[in-house]
Design a protein around this motif. Structure first.
Motif, PDB file in Angstrom:
ATOM      1  N   ILE A  69       0.718  -0.669  -0.008  1.00  0.00           N
ATOM      2  CA  ILE A  69      -0.154  -0.356   0.023  1.00  0.00           C
ATOM      3  C   ILE A  69       0.631   1.150  -0.138  1.00  0.00           C
ATOM      4  O   ILE A  69       1.884   1.380   0.516  1.00  0.00           O
ATOM      5  N   THR A  70       0.613   2.257  -0.631  1.00  0.00           N
ATOM      6  CA  THR A  70       1.037   2.831  -0.940  1.00  0.00           C
ATOM      7  C   THR A  70       0.463   4.157   0.457  1.00  0.00           C
ATOM      8  O   THR A  70      -0.019   4.767   0.988  1.00  0.00           O
ATOM      9  N   ASP A  71       1.596   5.262   0.985  1.00  0.00           N
ATOM     10  CA  ASP A  71       1.226   6.381   1.601  1.00  0.00           C
ATOM     11  C   ASP A  71       0.296   7.068   1.828  1.00  0.00           C
ATOM     12  O   ASP A  71      -0.256   7.068   2.865  1.00  0.00           O
ATOM     13  N   VAL A  72      -0.428   6.729   0.419  1.00  0.00           N
ATOM     14  CA  VAL A  72      -1.736   7.901   0.216  1.00  0.00           C
ATOM     15  C   VAL A  72      -2.828   7.313   0.730  1.00  0.00           C
ATOM     16  O   VAL A  72      -4.050   7.888   1.492  1.00  0.00           O
ATOM     17  N   GLU A  73      -2.681   6.039   0.051  1.00  0.00           N
ATOM     18  CA  GLU A  73      -3.860   4.902   0.447  1.00  0.00           C
ATOM     19  C   GLU A  73      -4.369   4.651   1.512  1.00  0.00           C
ATOM     20  O   GLU A  73      -4.812   4.481   1.816  1.00  0.00           O
ATOM     21  N   ASP A  74      -3.133   4.284   2.523  1.00  0.00           N
ATOM     22  CA  ASP A  74      -2.500   4.291   3.849  1.00  0.00           C
ATOM     23  C   ASP A  74      -3.821   5.614   4.377  1.00  0.00           C
ATOM     24  O   ASP A  74      -4.416   4.997   5.296  1.00  0.00           O
ATOM     25  N   LEU A  75      -2.849   7.218   4.398  1.00  0.00           N
ATOM     26  CA  LEU A  75      -3.552   7.904   5.216  1.00  0.00           C
ATOM     27  C   LEU A  75      -5.034   7.778   4.757  1.00  0.00           C
ATOM     28  O   LEU A  75      -6.678   8.413   5.048  1.00  0.00           O
ATOM     29  N   ARG A  76      -5.584   7.621   3.237  1.00  0.00           N
ATOM     30  CA  ARG A  76      -7.296   7.998   2.855  1.00  0.00           C
ATOM     31  C   ARG A  76      -7.590   6.452   3.591  1.00  0.00           C
ATOM     32  O   ARG A  76      -9.213   6.736   4.057  1.00  0.00           O
ATOM     33  N   HIS A  77      -7.800   5.320   3.817  1.00  0.00           N
ATOM     34  CA  HIS A  77      -7.792   3.994   4.516  1.00  0.00           C
ATOM     35  C   HIS A  77      -7.988   3.957   6.047  1.00  0.00           C
ATOM     36  O   HIS A  77      -8.018   3.344   6.904  1.00  0.00           O
ATOM     37  N   LYS A  78      -6.779   4.509   6.168  1.00  0.00           N
ATOM     38  CA  LYS A  78      -6.466   4.434   7.424  1.00  0.00           C
ATOM     39  C   LYS A  78      -6.003   3.163   8.049  1.00  0.00           C
ATOM     40  O   LYS A  78      -6.387   2.326   8.867  1.00  0.00           O
ATOM     41  N   VAL A  79      -5.347   2.449   7.157  1.00  0.00           N
ATOM     42  CA  VAL A  79      -4.532   0.889   7.454  1.00  0.00           C
ATOM     43  C   VAL A  79      -3.810   1.201   8.691  1.00  0.00           C
ATOM     44  O   VAL A  79      -4.648   0.024   9.539  1.00  0.00           O
ATOM     45  N   SER A  80      -2.785   1.353   8.444  1.00  0.00           N
ATOM     46  CA  SER A  80      -1.675   1.806   9.610  1.00  0.00           C
ATOM     47  C   SER A  80      -1.593   1.435  11.182  1.00  0.00           C
ATOM     48  O   SER A  80      -2.433   2.327  11.058  1.00  0.00           O
ATOM     49  N   VAL A  81      -0.663   1.439  11.891  1.00  0.00           N
ATOM     50  CA  VAL A  81      -1.791   1.349  13.398  1.00  0.00           C
ATOM     51  C   VAL A  81      -1.817   2.585  13.405  1.00  0.00           C
ATOM     52  O   VAL A  81      -2.552   2.915  14.371  1.00  0.00           O
ATOM     53  N   PRO A  82      -0.205   3.251  12.812  1.00  0.00           N
ATOM     54  CA  PRO A  82      -0.013   5.324  12.998  1.00  0.00           C
ATOM     55  C   PRO A  82      -1.431   5.410  12.890  1.00  0.00           C
ATOM     56  O   PRO A  82      -2.101   6.288  13.535  1.00  0.00           O
ATOM     57  N   ARG A  83      -1.533   5.295  11.486  1.00  0.00           N
ATOM     58  CA  ARG A  83      -2.849   5.897  11.158  1.00  0.00           C
ATOM     59  C   ARG A  83      -4.576   5.754  11.538  1.00  0.00           C
ATOM     60  O   ARG A  83      -5.322   6.380  11.582  1.00  0.00           O
ATOM     61  N   ALA A  84      -4.369   4.610  12.399  1.00  0.00           N
ATOM     62  CA  ALA A  84      -5.608   4.185  12.906  1.00  0.00           C
ATOM     63  C   ALA A  84      -5.962   4.596  13.958  1.00  0.00           C
ATOM     64  O   ALA A  84      -6.867   5.128  14.849  1.00  0.00           O
ATOM     65  N   ILE A  85      -4.476   5.631  14.722  1.00  0.00           N
ATOM     66  CA  ILE A  85      -4.647   7.108  15.952  1.00  0.00           C
ATOM     67  C   ILE A  85      -4.666   7.855  15.599  1.00  0.00           C
ATOM     68  O   ILE A  85      -4.051   8.697  14.989  1.00  0.00           O
ATOM     69  N   ARG A  86      -6.029   8.602  15.801  1.00  0.00           N
ATOM     70  CA  ARG A  86      -6.122  10.192  16.011  1.00  0.00           C
ATOM     71  C   ARG A  86      -6.039  10.800  17.155  1.00  0.00           C
ATOM     72  O   ARG A  86      -6.302  10.634  18.526  1.00  0.00           O
ATOM     73  N   SER A  87      -4.939  11.765  16.745  1.00  0.00           N
ATOM     74  CA  SER A  87      -4.422  13.044  17.475  1.00  0.00           C
ATOM     75  C   SER A  87      -4.526  14.276  17.366  1.00  0.00           C
ATOM     76  O   SER A  87      -3.485  14.635  16.118  1.00  0.00           O
TER      77      SER A  87
END
Length: 253
Positions: free
Chosen positions: A111-129
């Motif tokens: 997965i690309t960083d852009v798609e990871d940001l869009r779908h919130k797939v990775s652990v850091p992206r799943a956390i919202r601060s």
């Protein structure tokens, strides 16, 4: 008017999706009992196609399982007068209590960083601060600390190359859920990707709940806190008396 007609014609004549993921699970619920020591969920599925299999770029699969989301306060400790005390704190708005990611290839290939940001797939992206106190410039380090802590407890997992994909059609993986998970609804997602881009996804839910004595004690602690406190005290006294009696019996014998 002509442009609108051409647009509608294009929409209705679009081909069906070339690849679509379907999934299943070995079980859709997990029961937490007094002797619960964790559980393993088998997640499997297949790829439906309207066209021959493409091999270039190769198809990849990502599976995620996320526990209930909750706010978390992360503290930083510092040494003051020879004593470790809490100093700075950051409130993380939403963090999954459990989060596991399994992939069919190394992370940077699925997965690309852009798609990871869009779908919130990775652990850091799943956390919202959303924000942090103005006096804390390294707020990201608090999120990193939370990830490290929950990784050490088995609550956050990144398991690259753990999804077995056969003939770009059938896939399966096993997600291990530790004994310290909380009850609630666990969102399960499967992504198909090509060249790092998501081409299809499917979502389902796993229910984790306390049952038996564990459920009774949980309800008692929430609904009748004074009685729960008295019961805990009585159990502690009984356990202490029993241990003392056993020690005296061993000593006299």
């Amino acid at each position: 008017m002509i442009r609108l007609a051409l647009l509608l014609l294009a929409l209705f004549t679009l081909p069906a999706r070339a690849e679509e993921v379907v999934m299943g699970m070995s079980k859709d619920s997990v029961s937490i009992t007094t002797d619960f020591d964790g559980s393993e969920i088998l997640i499997f599925g297949a790829v439906k196609r309207e066209a021959p299999i493409r091999t270039d770029p190769p198809l990849q699969v990502i599976v995620t399982v996320a526990g209930p989301v909750e706010p978390v306060t992360v503290w930083r400790k510092a040494r003051r007068l020879g004593i470790w005390v809490n100093t700075d704190a950051v409130e993380i708005d939403a963090a999954p209590s459990f989060y596991a990611v399994a992939t069919s290839a190394p992370w940077d290939e699925v997965i690309t960083d852009v798609e990871d940001l869009r779908h919130k797939v990775s652990v850091p992206r799943a956390i919202r601060s959303v924000g942090a106190p103005m006096n804390i410039l390294d707020s990201q380090s608090f999120t990193d600390a939370l990830i490290r802590l929950r990784e050490s407890e088995g609550l956050y997992q990144l398991r690259a190359n753990s999804v077995e994909l056969r003939d770009s059609t059938l896939f399966d993986t096993a997600i291990s859920m530790p004994a310290n998970i909380v009850e609630g609804l666990y969102s399960t997602r499967v992504f198909l990707t090509r060249d790092g881009r998501v081409v299809s996804q499917h979502a389902s839910v796993i229910e984790v709940r306390k049952v038996g004595l564990e459920r009774w004690l949980f309800n008692l602690s929430r609904n009748q806190a004074p009685l729960y406190g008295l019961l805990s005290l009585a159990i502690a006294i009984a356990a202490g008396w029993g241990a003392s009696a056993a020690f005296r019996a061993m000593k006299s014998g």
